[in-house]
Write a protein that holds these residues in place. Structure first.
Motif, PDB file in Angstrom:
ATOM      1  N   UNK A 137      -5.567   6.196   0.341  1.00 24.25           N
ATOM      2  CA  UNK A 137      -5.672   5.137   1.084  1.00 24.25           C
ATOM      3  C   UNK A 137      -5.639   3.912   0.134  1.00 24.25           C
ATOM      4  N   UNK A 138      -4.793   2.932   0.355  1.00 27.09           N
ATOM      5  CA  UNK A 138      -4.659   1.807  -0.578  1.00 27.09           C
ATOM      6  C   UNK A 138      -5.240   0.608   0.030  1.00 27.09           C
ATOM      7  N   UNK A 139      -5.587  -0.254  -0.877  1.00 27.28           N
ATOM      8  CA  UNK A 139      -6.275  -1.367  -0.558  1.00 27.28           C
ATOM      9  C   UNK A 139      -5.711  -2.694  -1.717  1.00 27.28           C
ATOM     10  N   UNK A 140      -4.572  -3.269  -1.454  1.00 23.43           N
ATOM     11  CA  UNK A 140      -3.852  -3.954  -2.259  1.00 23.43           C
ATOM     12  C   UNK A 140      -4.731  -5.454  -2.555  1.00 23.43           C
ATOM     13  N   UNK A 141      -4.584  -5.977  -3.715  1.00 25.77           N
ATOM     14  CA  UNK A 141      -5.284  -7.166  -3.564  1.00 25.77           C
ATOM     15  C   UNK A 141      -4.145  -8.350  -3.725  1.00 25.77           C
ATOM     16  N   UNK A 206     -14.936  -3.514  -0.735  1.00 24.53           N
ATOM     17  CA  UNK A 206     -13.841  -2.335  -0.870  1.00 24.53           C
ATOM     18  C   UNK A 206     -14.055  -1.449  -2.218  1.00 24.53           C
ATOM     19  N   UNK A 207     -14.251  -2.285  -3.261  1.00 28.76           N
ATOM     20  CA  UNK A 207     -14.497  -1.572  -4.555  1.00 28.76           C
ATOM     21  C   UNK A 207     -15.646  -0.576  -4.558  1.00 28.76           C
ATOM     22  N   UNK A 208     -16.804  -1.483  -3.973  1.00 29.49           N
ATOM     23  CA  UNK A 208     -18.269  -0.794  -3.940  1.00 29.49           C
ATOM     24  C   UNK A 208     -18.214   0.420  -3.120  1.00 29.49           C
ATOM     25  N   UNK A 233      -8.026   0.822  -5.111  1.00 26.92           N
ATOM     26  CA  UNK A 233      -8.275  -0.699  -4.671  1.00 26.92           C
ATOM     27  C   UNK A 233      -7.370  -1.359  -5.628  1.00 26.92           C
ATOM     28  N   UNK A 234      -6.540  -2.361  -5.233  1.00 24.50           N
ATOM     29  CA  UNK A 234      -5.831  -3.233  -6.154  1.00 24.50           C
ATOM     30  C   UNK A 234      -4.318  -2.944  -6.288  1.00 24.50           C
ATOM     31  N   UNK A 235      -3.664  -3.909  -7.006  1.00 22.89           N
ATOM     32  CA  UNK A 235      -2.196  -3.693  -6.797  1.00 22.89           C
ATOM     33  C   UNK A 235      -1.427  -4.342  -5.845  1.00 22.89           C
ATOM     34  N   UNK A 236      -0.380  -4.333  -5.402  1.00 23.17           N
ATOM     35  CA  UNK A 236       0.447  -5.089  -4.613  1.00 23.17           C
ATOM     36  C   UNK A 236       1.001  -4.414  -3.493  1.00 23.17           C
ATOM     37  N   UNK A 237       0.931  -4.841  -2.228  1.00 24.12           N
ATOM     38  CA  UNK A 237       1.366  -4.130  -1.026  1.00 24.12           C
ATOM     39  C   UNK A 237       2.721  -5.233  -0.735  1.00 24.12           C
ATOM     40  N   UNK A 238       3.742  -4.728   0.082  1.00 23.31           N
ATOM     41  CA  UNK A 238       4.969  -5.292   0.639  1.00 23.31           C
ATOM     42  C   UNK A 238       4.952  -4.887   2.260  1.00 23.31           C
ATOM     43  N   UNK A 239       5.588  -6.264   2.823  1.00 23.93           N
ATOM     44  CA  UNK A 239       5.922  -5.796   4.290  1.00 23.93           C
ATOM     45  C   UNK A 239       7.115  -6.491   4.524  1.00 23.93           C
ATOM     46  N   UNK A 240       7.756  -5.966   5.538  1.00 21.70           N
ATOM     47  CA  UNK A 240       9.215  -6.195   6.045  1.00 21.70           C
ATOM     48  C   UNK A 240       9.347  -5.797   7.509  1.00 21.70           C
TER      49      UNK A 240
END
Length: 325
Positions: A137-141, A206-208, A233-240
């Protein structure tokens, strides 16, 4: 003449009293019906703010509805909205449909009709970071619209941008040169915007909870993952607007955007939330590797598991946010 005027005045006064009696009776009836009428979908000034939770795809929607209490449904602009509570938190669930345009319409409609304290996009996505695995599970910032771009002209084996476009900030993918989003300023002029951030309060929550959520490793038909899923939690997400199942583009997206994951909705919802100053977050679980695996795309096999893992994180997040208020 005076008598006639007096008589008319008496008649008028009697008529007014009769009209007032009928109006009062009507108001009493309306008040009685209103007292017993179920609460509407739209929030009043006295209602608690709701958290909007948007998903695009049927397995995600089923996961959301499974734990929603006090359900009430309404349609706006052809989009399905259902209010209720998850883990005691007032929410409005939105079934946007797949694509950036659908997500943007649904997000803005929710902002227009409800009092919101946050917007969360939840569901599945493709993995870009090669260190991540299906089920994670990814939660980008922050999120970016990767195909807001110029398809450049080729001349002599080279691609050249028109002079009136911004100089490339990242490498290009053949003729595709990613560009910032052009946002019209209220006072005039253009703001070039590249990344849309997640809300600090939602990211902190989310971090907690990230280390304590138990995620599924096996599908309902007992197809199991080779590694235990985790929450990042963190990093980049992209959409298209494209479903990405191409190894070359996946590698490019990792190099150019340092992306963790790719989807078709989150950046559009983040864009709308940013324009309306509403906190945003996206919880994405990997159902496939966006073309990075050796065999066929595995989304159909793992979309249910990934949806449930994203929802498990969402539930923990909502509890954390409610307790922090």
């Amino acid at each position: 003449m005076a008598y006639i005027v007096g008589a008319n005045s008496a008649v008028q006064r009697h008529g007014m009293r009769d009209t007032l009696r009928r109006l009062t009776a009507t108001l009493v009836v309306l008040a009685t019906f209103t007292a017993f009428e179920p609460a509407g979908a739209e929030a009043s000034a006295a209602d608690d703010a709701r958290t909007a939770i948007l998903c695009a795809y049927e397995p995600e929607w089923r996961a959301l509805l499974s734990s929603l209490t006090d359900q009430q449904q309404v349609m706006y602009a052809g989009v399905n909205f259902v209010t209720g509570r998850i883990e005691g938190t007032p929410v409005v669930l939105i079934e946007s449909g797949i694509s950036q345009v659908n997500a943007a319409i649904a997000t803005q409609t929710a902002i227009d009709h409800y009092k919101l304290d946050g917007i969360i996009v939840m569901g599945i996505s493709g993995g870009i970071n090669p260190d991540l695995h299906i089920g994670d599970v990814i939660i980008p910032d922050q999120w970016r619209e990767y195909l807001d771009s110029v398809f450049a002209r080729e001349q002599g084996g080279l691609y050249t941008l028109p002079s009136y476009f911004a100089a490339p900030q990242t490498e290009h993918f053949g003729m595709i040169f990613p560009q910032p989003v052009r946002i019209q300023k209220p006072a005039g002029g253009i703001d070039l915007h590249t990344w849309f951030p997640a809300g600090a309060r939602l990211l902190d929550a989310a971090r907690k909870v990230s280390a304590n959520v138990v995620l599924e490793s096996c599908t309902t038909d007992r197809k199991c993952l080779p590694s235990t899923p985790r929450v990042i939690v963190g990093g980049n997400g992209i959409s298209g607007p494209a479903f990405v199942d191409n190894a070359a583009f996946r590698d490019f997206a990792r190099r150019a955007f340092q992306a963790q994951a790719v989807d078709m909705e989150a950046a559009a919802a983040a864009h709308a939330a940013y324009m309306n100053k509403v906190p945003f977050l996206s919880i994405r679980s990997l159902s496939d590797l966006a073309g990075g695996n050796a065999g066929p795309n595995e989304m159909e096999a793992f979309q249910g598991l990934a949806s449930r893992n994203a929802f498990a994180v969402l539930r923990a997040l909502l509890v954390q946010v409610r307790h922090a208020r």
